[in-house]
Design a protein around this motif. Structure first.
Motif, short mmCIF file in Angstrom:
data_model
loop_
_atom_site.label_atom_id
_atom_site.label_comp_id
_atom_site.label_asym_id
_atom_site.label_seq_id
_atom_site.Cartn_x
_atom_site.Cartn_y
_atom_site.Cartn_z
N UNK A 49 0.86 -1.19 0.00
CA UNK A 49 0.00 0.00 0.00
C UNK A 49 0.89 1.23 0.00
N UNK A 50 0.84 1.98 -1.10
CA UNK A 50 1.74 3.14 -1.25
C UNK A 50 1.03 4.47 -1.03
N UNK A 51 -0.22 4.44 -0.63
CA UNK A 51 -0.98 5.67 -0.43
C UNK A 51 -0.40 6.48 0.74
N UNK A 52 -0.65 7.81 0.77
CA UNK A 52 -0.22 8.61 1.93
C UNK A 52 -0.76 8.02 3.23
N UNK A 53 -0.14 8.38 4.33
CA UNK A 53 -0.34 7.69 5.60
C UNK A 53 -1.80 7.46 5.98
N UNK A 54 -2.60 8.52 6.04
CA UNK A 54 -3.98 8.37 6.51
C UNK A 54 -4.80 7.51 5.54
N UNK A 107 -0.13 -10.72 3.08
CA UNK A 107 0.56 -9.80 3.98
C UNK A 107 0.35 -8.38 3.50
N UNK A 108 -0.02 -7.48 4.40
CA UNK A 108 -0.19 -6.07 4.04
C UNK A 108 1.05 -5.29 4.45
N UNK A 109 1.63 -4.59 3.49
CA UNK A 109 2.82 -3.78 3.75
C UNK A 109 2.48 -2.33 3.43
N UNK A 110 2.51 -1.47 4.42
CA UNK A 110 2.25 -0.05 4.18
C UNK A 110 3.59 0.66 3.94
N UNK A 111 3.68 1.29 2.79
CA UNK A 111 4.91 2.00 2.42
C UNK A 111 4.54 3.22 1.59
N UNK A 112 4.12 4.31 2.24
CA UNK A 112 3.74 5.52 1.48
C UNK A 112 4.89 6.03 0.62
N UNK A 113 4.58 6.38 -0.62
CA UNK A 113 5.60 7.00 -1.47
C UNK A 113 5.37 8.50 -1.60
N UNK A 133 1.52 20.18 -0.11
CA UNK A 133 2.59 19.63 -0.93
C UNK A 133 2.53 18.11 -0.87
N UNK A 134 2.91 17.48 -1.99
CA UNK A 134 3.00 16.01 -2.05
C UNK A 134 4.48 15.65 -2.19
N UNK A 177 -2.56 6.92 -8.48
CA UNK A 177 -2.25 8.12 -9.25
C UNK A 177 -1.06 7.83 -10.16
N UNK A 178 -0.99 8.53 -11.30
CA UNK A 178 0.19 8.36 -12.17
C UNK A 178 1.48 8.70 -11.44
#
Length: 234
Positions: A7-12, A30-36, A145-146, A171-172
């Motif tokens: 999961x690369x979405x922002x934290x929230x 397995x769920x791996x959270x890794x925001x980019x 900002x992103x 998102x692209x």
């Protein structure tokens, strides 16, 4: 070893998605959270223009919008954004599934300007410029900002491993940020929210790309759940 969903979405947003997935698929993947992308507020000041409405293309725009524009009528992209706007006290007039549809809907309805688009640093569709060109005056105001960030060590290990990886992309830009950190050895199944995201994700050389039936969170959740039935069998 179990297959992974990264999961690369922002934290929230990533935390919400992880909870939804756990409720739907249990512990089979397995769920791996890794925001980019990290979201950070930007100091934004309203000018003297008296706006007649505001556009929100993400809930982040609602959260970080200046207080001075509430409770203007607003037009939104996505149900999550519309819900955030209502909760914040805005008069939500319309919600479209994506920015291109919102643009067309506003043009068709002949909404009177001037309007204000509260957005992030990166925006794929320049609503303000295109609406103004159509004769509907619109300004934009960057309110957050992103900021890009590297994949976590756990996500990189999964992408470099031998077990399958499911990679939902919303998102692209997030697709590009992941691809920039490759190449990866794992067999990746991409679940993309739109064709534009799928096109960018081609750089990852996935074994399979699934595009959600609609560009929204509900359709993405359904698509991810369908893929897990194959990649992460019970």
């Amino acid at each position: 070893m179990r297959a992974s969903i990264i999961i690369t979405r922002p934290q929230a947003a990533g935390e919400r998605l992880a909870k939804q997935l756990r409720d739907v698929i249990g512990s089979h993947c397995a769920l791996i959270r890794s925001p980019v992308i990290d979201i950070a507020p930007v100091s934004a000041t309203l000018g003297q223009t008296r706006y007649r409405g505001v556009l929100f293309t993400s809930a982040h725009g609602v959260i970080h919008a200046p207080d001075g524009i509430r409770p203007l009528p607003c037009w939104c992209v996505g149900d999550v954004t519309a819900r955030a706007a209502r909760d914040a006290g805005y008069d939500v007039k319309h919600s479209a599934p994506d920015a291109e549809t919102l643009l067309a809907d506003i043009s068709t309805a002949k909404i009177a300007g001037p309007l204000l688009h509260c957005r992030g640093t990166y925006a794929r569709v320049d609503l303000a410029k295109r609406l103004t060109a159509m004769g509907i005056p619109c300004d934009d105001l960057v309110v957050y900002a992103q900021r890009s960030r590297a994949l976590s060590a756990k996500a990189r290990a999964a992408l470099g491993g031998e077990t399958p990886v499911i990679l939902p992309l919303y998102s692209p830009r997030s697709a590009a940020l992941v691809a920039d950190q490759g190449p990866f050895a794992a067999q990746i199944t991409v679940v993309a929210i739109s064709d534009a995201v799928a096109n960018q994700a081609a750089r990852l050389e996935p074994v399979r790309v699934i595009v959600a039936d609609h560009p929204d969170g509900v359709a993405m959740l359904a698509a991810i759940a369908t893929v897990t039935g194959t990649v992460c069998p019970k």
